[in-house]
Design a protein around this motif. Sequence first.
Motif, mmCIF file in Angstrom:
data_model
loop_
_atom_site.group_PDB
_atom_site.id
_atom_site.type_symbol
_atom_site.label_atom_id
_atom_site.label_comp_id
_atom_site.label_asym_id
_atom_site.label_seq_id
_atom_site.Cartn_x
_atom_site.Cartn_y
_atom_site.Cartn_z
ATOM 1 N N PRO A 160 69.517 72.766 6.971
ATOM 2 C CA PRO A 160 68.731 73.965 6.684
ATOM 3 C C PRO A 160 69.622 75.164 6.369
ATOM 4 O O PRO A 160 70.705 75.322 6.937
ATOM 5 C CB PRO A 160 67.956 74.197 7.987
ATOM 6 C CG PRO A 160 67.965 72.883 8.679
ATOM 7 C CD PRO A 160 69.242 72.227 8.288
ATOM 8 N N SER A 161 69.115 76.012 5.487
ATOM 9 C CA SER A 161 69.846 77.227 5.152
ATOM 10 C C SER A 161 69.653 78.258 6.271
ATOM 11 O O SER A 161 68.843 78.071 7.182
ATOM 12 C CB SER A 161 69.328 77.798 3.830
ATOM 13 O OG SER A 161 67.993 78.245 3.983
ATOM 14 N N ASP A 187 68.233 81.135 5.995
ATOM 15 C CA ASP A 187 66.852 81.622 5.926
ATOM 16 C C ASP A 187 65.886 80.662 6.623
ATOM 17 O O ASP A 187 64.967 81.102 7.322
ATOM 18 C CB ASP A 187 66.423 81.807 4.475
ATOM 19 C CG ASP A 187 67.113 82.985 3.813
ATOM 20 O OD1 ASP A 187 67.617 83.858 4.538
ATOM 21 O OD2 ASP A 187 67.143 83.022 2.557
ATOM 22 N N GLU A 188 66.085 79.376 6.438
ATOM 23 C CA GLU A 188 65.219 78.393 7.089
ATOM 24 C C GLU A 188 65.385 78.425 8.612
ATOM 25 O O GLU A 188 64.406 78.298 9.348
ATOM 26 C CB GLU A 188 65.513 76.994 6.545
ATOM 27 C CG GLU A 188 65.066 76.800 5.102
ATOM 28 C CD GLU A 188 65.545 75.504 4.495
ATOM 29 O OE1 GLU A 188 64.786 74.921 3.703
ATOM 30 O OE2 GLU A 188 66.678 75.065 4.818
ATOM 31 N N TRP A 189 66.614 78.609 9.083
ATOM 32 C CA TRP A 189 66.840 78.724 10.533
ATOM 33 C C TRP A 189 66.178 79.974 11.093
ATOM 34 O O TRP A 189 65.551 79.932 12.155
ATOM 35 C CB TRP A 189 68.331 78.729 10.852
ATOM 36 C CG TRP A 189 68.934 77.363 10.905
ATOM 37 C CD1 TRP A 189 69.864 76.854 10.055
ATOM 38 C CD2 TRP A 189 68.657 76.326 11.846
ATOM 39 N NE1 TRP A 189 70.177 75.568 10.405
ATOM 40 C CE2 TRP A 189 69.455 75.218 11.507
ATOM 41 C CE3 TRP A 189 67.816 76.223 12.945
ATOM 42 C CZ2 TRP A 189 69.421 74.025 12.225
ATOM 43 C CZ3 TRP A 189 67.795 75.029 13.657
ATOM 44 C CH2 TRP A 189 68.588 73.959 13.299
ATOM 45 N N ASN A 196 63.636 81.547 9.847
ATOM 46 C CA ASN A 196 62.201 81.320 9.772
ATOM 47 C C ASN A 196 61.729 80.476 10.959
ATOM 48 O O ASN A 196 60.680 80.743 11.549
ATOM 49 C CB ASN A 196 61.869 80.639 8.438
ATOM 50 C CG ASN A 196 60.421 80.759 8.062
ATOM 51 O OD1 ASN A 196 59.713 81.640 8.517
ATOM 52 N ND2 ASN A 196 59.978 79.855 7.220
ATOM 53 N N LEU A 197 62.517 79.489 11.317
ATOM 54 C CA LEU A 197 62.196 78.647 12.469
ATOM 55 C C LEU A 197 62.253 79.446 13.769
ATOM 56 O O LEU A 197 61.361 79.326 14.623
ATOM 57 C CB LEU A 197 63.169 77.466 12.537
ATOM 58 C CG LEU A 197 63.009 76.540 13.730
ATOM 59 C CD1 LEU A 197 61.741 75.712 13.594
ATOM 60 C CD2 LEU A 197 64.223 75.656 13.875
#
Length: 171
Positions: A56-57, A59-61, A63-64
Motif C-alpha cells: 500500500p502507498s 495515502d492508502e495507509w 486512509n486505513l
Amino acid sequence: FGSTVWATALTREPRRVSQISARFVVLAVASLLAIAAGIAGWSILTAIAVPGEGGPSVDEWLNLVWKVGLIELAWTAIGLGAVAQLRSVGPAIGAALALYFIDPILGLWGPWETVSLSAASSALFQIDIPGGFGAFVPGTDLSLPHAVTVMLGWTALGLFLTWWGLHRRDA
C-alpha cells in the motif's frame, strides 16, 4: 474502572466532562496503538511470507488509519458507556460483546442497517461484492458520509451514556 475510585473522584471533583474526556482520550489512543501494532505485525508477516513486490502507498495507509481510528473511537465510547451504566467491567464487556454479535445480525434488517455500527464499519471500506452477494453484507449500500455519521453517532451515544450513568449514580 473495576472499583469505586472513579465514582469517588467524581463525587469530590464534579467535573464529569473533563474526567470522561480524559479517560476517553487515553483509552482511544491506547486502543488505536494496539490496533496499529497488530496491523504492523501482520504487515511484516505478509511482507515476509507473500511473494511479490510492492504494498500500500502512504495515502492508502493514512486512509486505513483514520477509518480504523473512527471505529476505535466508537467502540471505546460504547465501552465507557457500558462501564458507567453497569459499574462493573465484566458485565460491561459482556454487554459490548452482545452488541458486537447481535448488531451484524440486526444489520440484515433494512431499517437497522442505516444505523448499524457493523454496517457502518463495513461501509467505511467500500468493498464491492459481485454476483448479488453484497446484499448479504450489511453496509454495502451505505455511502461514506453516512457511515462516518453513524460512527460519530455511536460515539456520541456512548459518551452520553457515560455522562448519564455517572450523573445518575453519583447524584
